[in-house]
Design an enzyme around this catalytic site. Structure first.
Site, PDB file in Angstrom:
ATOM      1  N   ASN A  91       9.212   8.520  -6.692  1.00 18.52           N
ATOM      2  CA  ASN A  91       7.759   8.672  -6.723  1.00 18.52           C
ATOM      3  C   ASN A  91       7.229   9.044  -8.107  1.00 18.52           C
ATOM      4  O   ASN A  91       6.080   8.754  -8.423  1.00 18.52           O
ATOM      5  CB  ASN A  91       7.334   9.744  -5.715  1.00 18.52           C
ATOM      6  CG  ASN A  91       5.901  10.177  -5.886  1.00 18.52           C
ATOM      7  OD1 ASN A  91       4.972   9.468  -5.521  1.00 18.52           O
ATOM      8  ND2 ASN A  91       5.700  11.365  -6.472  1.00 18.52           N
ATOM      9  N   SER A 144       2.752  -0.047  -6.887  1.00 16.87           N
ATOM     10  CA  SER A 144       1.282   0.006  -6.858  1.00 16.87           C
ATOM     11  C   SER A 144       0.759  -1.387  -6.566  1.00 16.87           C
ATOM     12  O   SER A 144       1.390  -2.390  -6.916  1.00 16.87           O
ATOM     13  CB  SER A 144       0.730   0.484  -8.205  1.00 16.87           C
ATOM     14  OG  SER A 144      -0.679   0.348  -8.247  1.00 16.87           O
ATOM     15  N   TYR A 157       0.403  -0.263 -17.316  1.00 18.07           N
ATOM     16  CA  TYR A 157       0.729   0.387 -16.040  1.00 18.07           C
ATOM     17  C   TYR A 157       1.115  -0.653 -14.995  1.00 18.07           C
ATOM     18  O   TYR A 157       2.117  -0.500 -14.284  1.00 18.07           O
ATOM     19  CB  TYR A 157      -0.460   1.215 -15.562  1.00 18.07           C
ATOM     20  CG  TYR A 157      -0.215   1.935 -14.247  1.00 18.07           C
ATOM     21  CD1 TYR A 157       0.685   2.989 -14.169  1.00 18.07           C
ATOM     22  CD2 TYR A 157      -0.888   1.548 -13.089  1.00 18.07           C
ATOM     23  CE1 TYR A 157       0.919   3.640 -12.966  1.00 18.07           C
ATOM     24  CE2 TYR A 157      -0.664   2.197 -11.884  1.00 18.07           C
ATOM     25  CZ  TYR A 157       0.231   3.242 -11.830  1.00 18.07           C
ATOM     26  OH  TYR A 157       0.459   3.887 -10.635  1.00 18.07           O
ATOM     27  N   ALA A 159       2.299  -3.567 -15.562  1.00 19.84           N
ATOM     28  CA  ALA A 159       3.584  -4.143 -15.966  1.00 19.84           C
ATOM     29  C   ALA A 159       4.742  -3.266 -15.498  1.00 19.84           C
ATOM     30  O   ALA A 159       5.766  -3.777 -15.028  1.00 19.84           O
ATOM     31  CB  ALA A 159       3.634  -4.324 -17.477  1.00 19.84           C
ATOM     32  N   LYS A 161       4.734  -1.205 -12.934  1.00 17.84           N
ATOM     33  CA  LYS A 161       4.826  -1.254 -11.473  1.00 17.84           C
ATOM     34  C   LYS A 161       5.310  -2.613 -10.990  1.00 17.84           C
ATOM     35  O   LYS A 161       5.981  -2.718  -9.958  1.00 17.84           O
ATOM     36  CB  LYS A 161       3.476  -0.888 -10.853  1.00 17.84           C
ATOM     37  CG  LYS A 161       3.086   0.575 -11.080  1.00 17.84           C
ATOM     38  CD  LYS A 161       4.164   1.530 -10.567  1.00 17.84           C
ATOM     39  CE  LYS A 161       3.740   2.981 -10.651  1.00 17.84           C
ATOM     40  NZ  LYS A 161       4.760   3.900 -10.090  1.00 17.84           N
TER      41      LYS A 161
END
Length: 249
Positions: A91, A144, A157, A159, A161
């Protein structure tokens, strides 16, 4: 009333001192698991662990998932304390939103270091332990919806995820022979501390596209993780589960 879906299982949740990770840890503990609460900030989870009334099931381990040596050392300590590891939820993550042309190399490297490299380090260390279990285990990577669909201002970001989604599929194929399932949860907009700092007016267009009419709560994401961690998902691997309230993007 909880049903004890994770009774007897040992679960690691990275980045779980707050937000989504905290809710995952609390739900897993309520369902009977022994939960390793990981964060890189010493003492950051102690307060709410005591307040939860489940301090005997919530075990703080403070280490940086981007430090390969620290990951290996702590995973072995967890194995020594509990005897086995059944569930890993990757996480931990960082997010910086920057438009093309204004992307900081420092922020780019930090996002890849935590979101991608740290996830890989944890998978490598934990899968070695899980592979010795008779029934394998479950690895859940938090990605995401922007990793699936993209979003302006989140090139790097999204990229990272997207990389999490890709590595989930490959890890699932590689670890299937060891009975280790690997899946991903892809949250949509979620009400976290990070969201509280955002400009809601700028997000209104995305909120309007949520068919269920509300932003996700951390507990919504935790519920998806509970499904994938449980034995009810024993034949599910290599999948990405969107938890986004039916968002049209």
């Amino acid at each position: 009333m909880m049903s004890g879906l994770l009774k007897g299982k040992v679960c690691i949740v990275t980045g779980s001192a707050r937000g989504i990770g905290k809710e995952i840890a609390l739900l897993f503990a309520a369902e009977g698991a022994e939960v390793v609460v990981n964060d890189m900030r010493p003492g950051s989870a102690e307060g709410w662990i005591l307040e939860s009334g489940m301090e005997e099931q919530l075990h703080p381990y403070y280490f940086d998932i981007t430090d390969a040596a620290a990951v290996r050392r702590n995973v072995m300590e967890i194995k020594k304390q509990f005897g086995h590891i059944d569930v890993l939820v990757n996480n931990a993550g960082v997010e910086f939103n920057e438009l093309i042309g204004m992307i900081s190399r420092e922020n780019m490297e930090k996002m890849f270091s935590v979101n991608v490299y740290g996830t890989i380090e944890m998978i490598q260390a934990v899968s070695r332990i899980m592979g010795r279990n008779e029934n394998g285990g479950s690895i859940i990577n938090i990605s995401s919806m922007v990793g699936l669909r993209g979003n302006p201002g989140q090139l790097v970001y999204s990229a990272t995820k997207g990389a999490v989604i890709a590595l989930t599929k490959t890890a699932a194929k590689e670890l299937a022979s060891k009975k280790i399932r690997v899946n991903s949860i892809a949250p949509g907009l979620t009400q976290t501390e990070m969201m509280e700092q955002a400009d809601i007016e700028k997000l209104q267009g995305r909120i309007d596209n949520i068919c269920m009419g509300r932003i996700a709560q951390p507990r919504d994401i935790a519920g998806g993780c509970l499904l994938l961690a449980s034995d009810y998902a024993g034949y599910i691997s290599g999948q990405v589960l969107p938890v986004d309230g039916c968002t049209i993007m």
